[in-house]
Design an enzyme around this catalytic site. Sequence first.
Site, mmCIF file in Angstrom:
data_model
loop_
_atom_site.group_PDB
_atom_site.id
_atom_site.type_symbol
_atom_site.label_atom_id
_atom_site.label_comp_id
_atom_site.label_asym_id
_atom_site.label_seq_id
_atom_site.Cartn_x
_atom_site.Cartn_y
_atom_site.Cartn_z
ATOM 1 N N HIS A 13 -4.241 3.978 4.119
ATOM 2 C CA HIS A 13 -3.523 4.564 2.960
ATOM 3 C C HIS A 13 -3.348 3.453 1.922
ATOM 4 C CE1 HIS A 13 -0.185 7.255 1.215
ATOM 5 N NE2 HIS A 13 -0.314 6.223 0.392
ATOM 6 N N HIS A 15 -3.413 2.432 -2.480
ATOM 7 C CA HIS A 15 -3.531 2.749 -3.906
ATOM 8 C C HIS A 15 -4.222 1.584 -4.606
ATOM 9 C CE1 HIS A 15 -0.686 6.152 -3.676
ATOM 10 N NE2 HIS A 15 -0.144 5.427 -2.714
ATOM 11 N N LEU A 16 -5.374 1.861 -5.197
ATOM 12 C CA LEU A 16 -6.097 0.794 -5.905
ATOM 13 C C LEU A 16 -5.994 0.920 -7.420
ATOM 14 C CD1 LEU A 16 -9.422 0.353 -3.889
ATOM 15 C CD2 LEU A 16 -7.504 -1.248 -4.036
ATOM 16 N N ASN A 41 -4.245 9.558 -6.576
ATOM 17 C CA ASN A 41 -3.232 9.900 -7.594
ATOM 18 C C ASN A 41 -3.370 9.050 -8.856
ATOM 19 O OD1 ASN A 41 -2.254 7.632 -6.188
ATOM 20 N ND2 ASN A 41 -0.124 8.133 -6.592
ATOM 21 N N LYS A 99 -5.849 14.968 0.166
ATOM 22 C CA LYS A 99 -4.456 14.519 0.123
ATOM 23 C C LYS A 99 -3.542 15.588 -0.448
ATOM 24 C CE LYS A 99 -0.898 11.771 -0.035
ATOM 25 N NZ LYS A 99 -0.523 10.420 0.284
ATOM 26 N N HIS A 136 1.712 13.713 2.129
ATOM 27 C CA HIS A 136 2.932 13.021 1.721
ATOM 28 C C HIS A 136 4.059 13.944 2.174
ATOM 29 C CE1 HIS A 136 5.369 10.376 -1.005
ATOM 30 N NE2 HIS A 136 6.213 11.361 -0.739
ATOM 31 N N HIS A 174 2.599 7.446 5.882
ATOM 32 C CA HIS A 174 3.809 6.617 5.711
ATOM 33 C C HIS A 174 5.050 7.259 6.314
ATOM 34 C CE1 HIS A 174 3.982 9.240 2.256
ATOM 35 N NE2 HIS A 174 3.184 8.501 1.504
ATOM 36 N N LEU A 219 8.353 5.283 -2.184
ATOM 37 C CA LEU A 219 8.533 6.620 -1.625
ATOM 38 C C LEU A 219 7.533 6.840 -0.503
ATOM 39 C CD1 LEU A 219 9.149 8.634 -4.891
ATOM 40 C CD2 LEU A 219 10.784 8.255 -3.035
ATOM 41 N N ASP A 247 0.058 1.705 2.257
ATOM 42 C CA ASP A 247 0.645 2.309 1.064
ATOM 43 C C ASP A 247 0.933 1.230 0.025
ATOM 44 O OD1 ASP A 247 1.518 4.219 -0.672
ATOM 45 O OD2 ASP A 247 3.441 4.561 0.316
ATOM 46 N N ALA A 263 8.158 4.020 -8.144
ATOM 47 C CA ALA A 263 8.163 3.771 -6.698
ATOM 48 C C ALA A 263 6.852 3.112 -6.300
ATOM 49 C CB ALA A 263 8.316 5.094 -5.958
#
Length: 346
Positions: A13, A15-16, A41, A99, A136, A174, A219, A247, A263
């Site tokens: 998990h 985020h890039l 996202n 997702k 999520h 998460h 979050l 995350d 977040a």
Amino acid sequence: MKMLTLRRPDDWHLHLRDGDVLQAVIGDTSRHFARAIIMPNLVPPVVTTSDARAYRERILAALPAGDRFEPLMTLYLTENTDPDDVEEGKRSGLISAVKLYPAGATTNSHGGVRDFNKAMPVLERMAKIGLPLCVHGEVTTPEVDIFDREAVFIETVLDPLRQRLPELKVTMEHVTTADGIDYIKSSKGNLAGSITTHHLIINRNAILVGGIRPHYYCLPVAKRENHRLALRAAATSGDARFFLGTDSAPHVDPLKECGCGCAGIYTSVNTMSCLAHVFEDDNALDRLEAFTSLNGPAWYDLKPNEEKITLEKRDEPVTFPAKRDSGAGPITVFDPMFPLHWQVID
Ligand code: NCD
Ligand code: ZN
């Protein structure tokens, strides 16, 4: 001096982001990790197979020269997602998961799902073709206290969904509560959970005691100490249903240090050092490899990496940069609030 050699880890998990931030952060993951499940996202989100193909190209183009890294792409589930496009994405080998963000649950989730009935055709197709749903797991109902949102999600959304579609493979991402851990452990299959580095280290005091600390806000929000201990017990147990999803979620400082901060905690830089510390503290160094390198691939039907990494424990604390600079501004690196002695050397 202590050494520890593991199969190369994966991050289930991550985020890039895109553009300047992608360019600044990708090397912190590709230095240690072979693969990662890439969160969709962005603004606008990655909703179609064609969006995911283009995003994957941008990620590969941003990789530091010589690094080998496989981005495992996901699609952002909307009420209009086309089941045929999802199936085509999986068949072509591009898409590893879809997702689910309940609308409004977190950063850039306003386009997420409000009415689950509208998403059923896609979810049914995913169950049929064996494509996992990453969730999520928080409700967004205003009446529900933010610290209870995961437990209420399990009861009112996740469990009913799994009863309706038992063939659907679900990753509860998460996990932050003992409720989540217990729910996964009690399930009879088709359910696993990822756990972040920071939720093994901080509880909610980190955010609120002695002043408000935006760099510990993410979050799902960190919970009470008893929940952190439940996460640690699960992560260090070797139980194949639990694996690492950092995350790691970079935001530039001005977007976190303000009246309504975003977040997300940026942990890619020192995640392996933090995890070695946590697992050693819990006398579980021999189970670190299961958590970072074996359980995740088994769940996603992939082979574990053949390559290895080695960590070394130094007498002196290891220092990491406090911030990563990006063309869009500085990004603060997670500070575990204890000295780190483990370092990836190779
Ligand atoms: C994530 C982000 O910034 O994109 N933030 C976070 O706190 N984890 C979104 C998410 O995974 O909830
Ligand atoms: Zn995330």
